[in-house]
Enzyme design. Structure first.
Site, PDB file in Angstrom:
ATOM      1  CE  LYS A 182       3.086  49.329 -13.487  1.00 56.90           C
ATOM      2  NZ  LYS A 182       2.013  49.668 -12.471  1.00 56.90           N
ATOM      3  CB  THR A 238       0.339  58.295 -17.314  1.00 58.02           C
ATOM      4  OG1 THR A 238      -0.456  58.571 -16.163  1.00 58.02           O
ATOM      5  CG2 THR A 238       1.302  57.167 -16.997  1.00 58.02           C
ATOM      6  CD  GLU A 256      -6.481  53.229 -26.552  1.00 52.89           C
ATOM      7  OE1 GLU A 256      -6.971  54.379 -26.417  1.00 52.89           O
ATOM      8  OE2 GLU A 256      -6.855  52.257 -25.892  1.00 52.89           O
ATOM      9  CB  CYS A 290     -10.129  55.583 -23.729  1.00 47.13           C
ATOM     10  SG  CYS A 290      -9.970  54.039 -24.658  1.00 47.13           S
ATOM     11  CD  GLU A 392     -10.346  59.968 -20.897  1.00 42.86           C
ATOM     12  OE1 GLU A 392     -10.738  58.995 -21.567  1.00 42.86           O
ATOM     13  OE2 GLU A 392      -9.148  60.194 -20.643  1.00 42.86           O
TER      14      GLU A 392
END
Length: 499
Positions: A182, A238, A256, A290, A392
């Protein structure tokens, strides 16, 4: 679409890949070129029913795929890499059109890295093996085999879609699993193009792609009872929702997640080189990474020199159309992402940070007036107390902090919930080792940044996730040990009834 630009154009309308068929959806959503803000393709809006069918197809394909030999899987992974490398210009145009990755970066980073990951797992698949277990009883033979898990749900982000796809697909296939992917709504086309590229190599159902929104297609996939493992790359919030849904059916996962990478620059550092690595660390991939160097912890002794050199060079970065090879820096992936990053910058300034470079939208002229551009940005806040040092941002924004010694730098570097990557710049080898050993991260760099050789474990600690990708150990994430316990003895004691 602007005709003078060499934007990517799909050969046919996009459809989802489920089993042996390409499936249309009742509804579609727009794929938007970040450089212009124009729609360049339509993407199928998958549903929970499509997810059910994709998982069923993957489950049906699993028994035959798991019985394929390592040699068969090795050859297929190598051939996939060959195909990815066969037309790098096409992939580079696609990525620049899809998510704003500067085309020069797509050529030197995304395409070779994607192919390299498939080649790596093509090699290590031959070393996926069990073990013989020493036991006290001489008449016992106990050994293990590594067995595939089943259907893997792979959820792909938008910032490096074909690299992240390779990170999940290559080891999952190598270990004998089937996969349902997905992708992000903002980078679905590249995953569909990949599925089209390899459709004749992989048996039907081994690779399935369902596109669509997270609340429907994504949620249905991570909560599906026939999924054996979830592999997700994205943000911690999420991830929490995914794990809550997966917990209802006890599905394990690899996560991750995000980062707040701290780059420590010591008093004895080579400052020009450190600045070069800092620029790469924060502005590669438009800052949407990231592992970005989003905090610069610079020692008092070299702070002013570092700041002056960073400002000078950052102001010369060429911002422009992602499809233009002259552009060093492209747009944010979406209007929403650009607006969110701008809001983060404004909040940090309101909290006391000083804007040193960038922070505004460049005037590039037509057809880029509606593009999602934001200039490379540097904030300065010596104490590191604003939200820019804690949260972040996932954009081209780094904050320069001032530190007095190594202990202060280490404490600040470790003082966030994240633990993905950090680094130290010093000419003192002993200091380099001491600091690297004390950084609470999965990847600690010394005198470099953004160096992720295939084969080195990639992953984080704390809110940066768990599990490791791009390494031989990743095959263990996608397989489980089966114990075989054999009695070789001629007799056994009688414990029940008459002897």
């Amino acid at each position: 679409m602007t005709p003078s630009r060499p934007a990517f154009a799909p050969a046919e309308p996009y459809r989802m890949r489920i089993g042996e068929a390409w499936r249309e959806a009742r509804a579609t959503f727009a794929a938007v070129d970040p450089s212009t803000g124009e729609t360049w393709a339509r993407i199928p809006q998958g549903t929970a029913a499509d997810v059910d069918d994709a998982v069923a197809a993957a489950r049906a394909a699993f028994p035959a795929w798991r019985r394929t030999t390592p040699a068969t899987r090795q050859e297929l992974l190598w051939r996939i890499a060959d195909r990815v490398e066969a037309d790098p210009d096409r992939w580079a145009r696609l990525l620049a059109t899809e998510n704003g990755r500067p085309i020069r970066e797509a050529h030197v980073a995304d395409v070779p890295t994607c192919a390299g990951i498939f080649r790596f797992f093509s090699g290590v698949v031959r070393d996926l093996r069990g073990d013989q277990i020493p036991v006290e009883a001489p008449e016992r033979l106990v050994y293990t085999t590594r067995e595939p898990l089943g259907v893997i749900a792979a959820l792909i982000p938008w910032n490096s879609p074909i690299i992240t796809l390779a990170n999940k697909l290559a080891p999952a296939l190598a270990a004998g699993n089937t996969v349902v992917v997905k992708p992000s709504e903002l980078a679905s086309a590249s995953v569909l193009e990949f599925a089209r590229l390899v459709e004749d190599l992989l048996p039907p159902g081994v690779l399935n792609v369902v596109t669509g929104g997270g609340p429907e297609a994504g949620a249905a996939l991570v909560a599906h009872p026939d999924v054996a493992k979830i592999s997700f790359t994205g943000g911690p919030e999420t991830a929490r929702r995914i794990m809550a849904a997966a917990g209802t059916v006890l599905t394990p996962s690899i996560m991750e997640l995000g980062g707040k990478g701290a780059m420590i620059v010591c008093a004895d550092a080579d400052v020009p080189r450190a600045v070069s690595d800092a620029l790469t660390g924060i502005y590669l991939a438009n800052g949407e990474a990231c592992i970005a160097a989003s905090r610069l912890l610079v020692h008092d002794a070299v702070h002013d020199e570092f700041l002056a050199e960073f400002e000078r060079r950052a102001r010369t970065i060429v911002v422009g159309d992602a499809l233009d090879p002259r552009s060093q820096f492209g747009p944010m992936v979406s209007r929403g992402q650009r607006d969110r990053v701008e809001a983060c910058v404004a909040a940090a300034i309101a909290e006391g940070a000083t804007l040193r470079v960038g922070g505004t939208r460049p005037a590039l002229g037509a057809p880029f007036d509606d593009g999602f551009f934001l200039e490379p940005t540097l904030l300065e806040e010596p104490a590191g107390t604003t939200s820019a040092s804690r949260s972040e941002i996932f954009g081209p924004v780094t904050v320069l902090e001032r530190v007095g010694d190594d202990e202060e730098a280490i404490a600040r570097a470790n003082g966030t919930p994240y633990g993905l990557a950090a680094g130290v710049w010093t000419t003192d080898l002993a200091r380099a080792h001491r600091i690297a050993q004390r950084l609470d991260v999965g990847v600690a760099w010394v005198n470099t940044w953004f160096d992720l050789p295939i084969g080195a474990p990639m992953g984080g600690v704390k809110e940066s996730g768990f599990g490791r990708e791009t390494c031989a150990e990743t095959l263990l994430e996608y397989s489980a040990p089966r114990v075989v316990n054999i009695d070789l003895g001629p007799t056994r004691p009688h414990l029940w009834g008459d002897a």
